[in-house]
Design an enzyme around this catalytic site. Sequence first.
Site, short mmCIF file in Angstrom:
data_model
loop_
_atom_site.label_atom_id
_atom_site.label_comp_id
_atom_site.label_asym_id
_atom_site.label_seq_id
_atom_site.Cartn_x
_atom_site.Cartn_y
_atom_site.Cartn_z
N ARG A 28 27.93 30.86 33.54
CA ARG A 28 27.08 30.68 32.36
C ARG A 28 26.76 29.21 32.11
O ARG A 28 25.68 28.87 31.61
CB ARG A 28 27.78 31.30 31.14
CG ARG A 28 27.77 32.84 31.17
CD ARG A 28 28.89 33.40 30.32
NE ARG A 28 28.82 34.84 30.14
CZ ARG A 28 29.25 35.75 31.02
NH1 ARG A 28 29.77 35.35 32.19
NH2 ARG A 28 29.16 37.04 30.76
N GLY A 100 27.87 39.68 41.28
CA GLY A 100 27.20 40.60 40.35
C GLY A 100 26.83 39.90 39.05
O GLY A 100 25.76 40.15 38.48
N ARG A 128 25.68 47.85 44.30
CA ARG A 128 26.12 47.95 42.90
C ARG A 128 24.96 48.34 41.97
O ARG A 128 23.81 47.99 42.22
CB ARG A 128 26.79 46.63 42.48
CG ARG A 128 28.01 46.36 43.35
CD ARG A 128 28.76 45.15 42.93
NE ARG A 128 29.34 45.30 41.60
CZ ARG A 128 29.97 44.34 40.97
NH1 ARG A 128 30.11 43.17 41.54
NH2 ARG A 128 30.46 44.55 39.77
N SER A 171 29.60 46.48 28.68
CA SER A 171 29.44 45.56 29.80
C SER A 171 28.94 44.20 29.33
O SER A 171 27.87 44.09 28.74
CB SER A 171 28.45 46.13 30.82
OG SER A 171 27.98 45.09 31.66
N ASP A 321 38.99 43.34 34.84
CA ASP A 321 39.11 42.80 36.20
C ASP A 321 40.55 42.78 36.69
O ASP A 321 40.81 42.44 37.85
CB ASP A 321 38.54 41.37 36.24
CG ASP A 321 37.02 41.38 36.08
OD1 ASP A 321 36.39 42.40 36.41
OD2 ASP A 321 36.48 40.36 35.61
N ARG A 352 37.24 50.31 42.83
CA ARG A 352 38.60 49.75 42.79
C ARG A 352 39.66 50.81 42.58
O ARG A 352 40.85 50.50 42.72
CB ARG A 352 38.70 48.64 41.73
CG ARG A 352 38.12 47.34 42.24
CD ARG A 352 38.40 46.18 41.32
NE ARG A 352 37.94 44.94 41.94
CZ ARG A 352 37.55 43.86 41.28
NH1 ARG A 352 37.57 43.87 39.94
NH2 ARG A 352 37.17 42.77 41.90
N ARG A 394 39.73 40.32 44.37
CA ARG A 394 40.87 40.68 43.51
C ARG A 394 41.77 41.72 44.18
O ARG A 394 42.97 41.75 43.94
CB ARG A 394 40.38 41.15 42.14
CG ARG A 394 39.67 40.02 41.41
CD ARG A 394 39.63 40.14 39.92
NE ARG A 394 39.16 38.89 39.36
CZ ARG A 394 37.93 38.64 38.90
NH1 ARG A 394 37.03 39.60 38.88
NH2 ARG A 394 37.61 37.45 38.45
C1 S3P Z 1 31.70 39.66 33.85
C2 S3P Z 1 31.70 40.88 33.24
C3 S3P Z 1 32.46 42.03 33.75
C4 S3P Z 1 33.49 41.60 34.78
C5 S3P Z 1 32.95 40.63 35.78
C6 S3P Z 1 32.46 39.37 35.08
C7 S3P Z 1 30.92 38.57 33.26
O1 S3P Z 1 31.56 42.93 34.37
O2 S3P Z 1 34.00 42.73 35.45
O3 S3P Z 1 33.93 40.27 36.72
O4 S3P Z 1 31.10 37.39 33.61
O5 S3P Z 1 30.07 38.87 32.39
P1 S3P Z 1 30.82 44.10 33.52
O6 S3P Z 1 29.93 43.46 32.55
O7 S3P Z 1 30.06 44.87 34.57
O8 S3P Z 1 31.94 44.90 32.91
#
Ligand code: S3P
Length: 440
Positions: A28, A100, A128, A171, A321, A352, A394
């Site tokens: 971010r 992701g 994904r 999420s 996570d 996972r 992980r």
């Molecule tokens: C994250 C949000 C989570 C987390 C990922 C990092 C983030 O994912 O599992 O490792 O930085 O916003 P989700 O938003 O898909 O739950």
Amino acid sequence: MNQLLIRPQKTPLRGTISVPGDKSISHRAVMLGALATGVSHIRNWLPAGDTIATLAGFQALGVPITIDKHSPTAWDLTIEGQGLHGLRAPDGPIDCRNAGTFMRLAAGIMAGQRFPVVLDGSEQLRKRPMRRIAEPLAEMGAQITTTNGRAPLSITPAALHPIEFRMNVASAQVKSALLLAALYAPGETRIYQPGPARDHTERMLKAVGVDVSLDGDWVTLRNPGDLVLRPLDLTVPGDISSAAFPLVAAAIVPHSEITITNVGYNDTRTGILDMLAQMGAQFTVSNQRVTGGEPAVDLTVRFDELHSADIGGPVVVRGIDEFPILTVAATQAAGKTTVRDAAELRVKEVDRISVLAGELAKMNVTMTERQDGYTVHGPIHPYSAVVDSHDDHRLGMALAVMGLVTRGETLIQKAACVADSFPGFVETMQSLGANMAWVD
Ligand code: S3P
């Protein structure tokens, strides 16, 4: 070197360590630094596979970033922010690699640009789900097409407008994609979250001067239409998701006691501590402070006998996570540990639940799967085995910690991916006396 060899840990883990900067905050910081007007300074930035993909992506979008690589596990960045409308068209598709978070958050930003972009990534990332961001972004007016609901994503210029959106899964990536798109949508964007998804985007948006508020389960961003983001000046706290590995290692290797300094202690991320406390883990929290708008603490953990726990509800999203490593703790805890409400684990870097069950089975550990969780009976003395990370960082680190409490040697294949989030993982564990090493 892509294989990691772990031998049974006969001596306690001891020492004081720090872990690299938080991955979510590091992604971010590059994004908001790029969109700010002026120069941002980011210290203790995480140089990991995933975050370097974000850094390279924003460089490809025309953002000058000066990097001071003063340590292999902590970089300082100087980002020349281009303003909300100052990014330029990249020469080709942007490669999000395995990240992701990069792909989903960048989709929100790209939806508001005046040039077309393609976001692509590794084979793993291409599997994904992306509809969860593409559909609400389209509701905001974005022109975004997926490839059967997955990457590559193709985004073309469009005018955005605010929406009121109810997420059906909690999420942070979906919430953040919409909040970042909302920077380009004058008016009030409202997002309902059915659980306490991490709030780093909201905190950082506030730090750059954006009006974001939380009211119950609703997050609201008010965009007056002429937004200018202030530059950032922040020091990234250590990643609690990385700290979880040495933390659990010390909790299960007899007579261990370790301290991890400067660990992020944001309440939306501390689910692992609550879950471990539920299992009887012994730790103390000290030296609480705030860094970069985020709380940070020192954590001391010492070995004790663990017992099973029943895990479900809001704590799951607060520690989403950490399930691979929590499961390792569960194998060493007396009784039946049950995990519920965790179906999201099936759409992480890999599924996972089933992939972890498959690898643990090779060590003679039985994890009984259900759609939204699993059970594990402990304590178990796992067998020596050759296991595979499936290119999930992980999973690789969790298996490495498991290796410390097996009867014989554990060899982890495809282990280099641990650097996707925790560069220096092996060296950090070795500094505590852990019996693990890279092999050719
Ligand atoms: C994250 C949000 C989570 C987390 C990922 C990092 C983030 O994912 O599992 O490792 O930085 O916003 P989700 O938003 O898909 O739950």
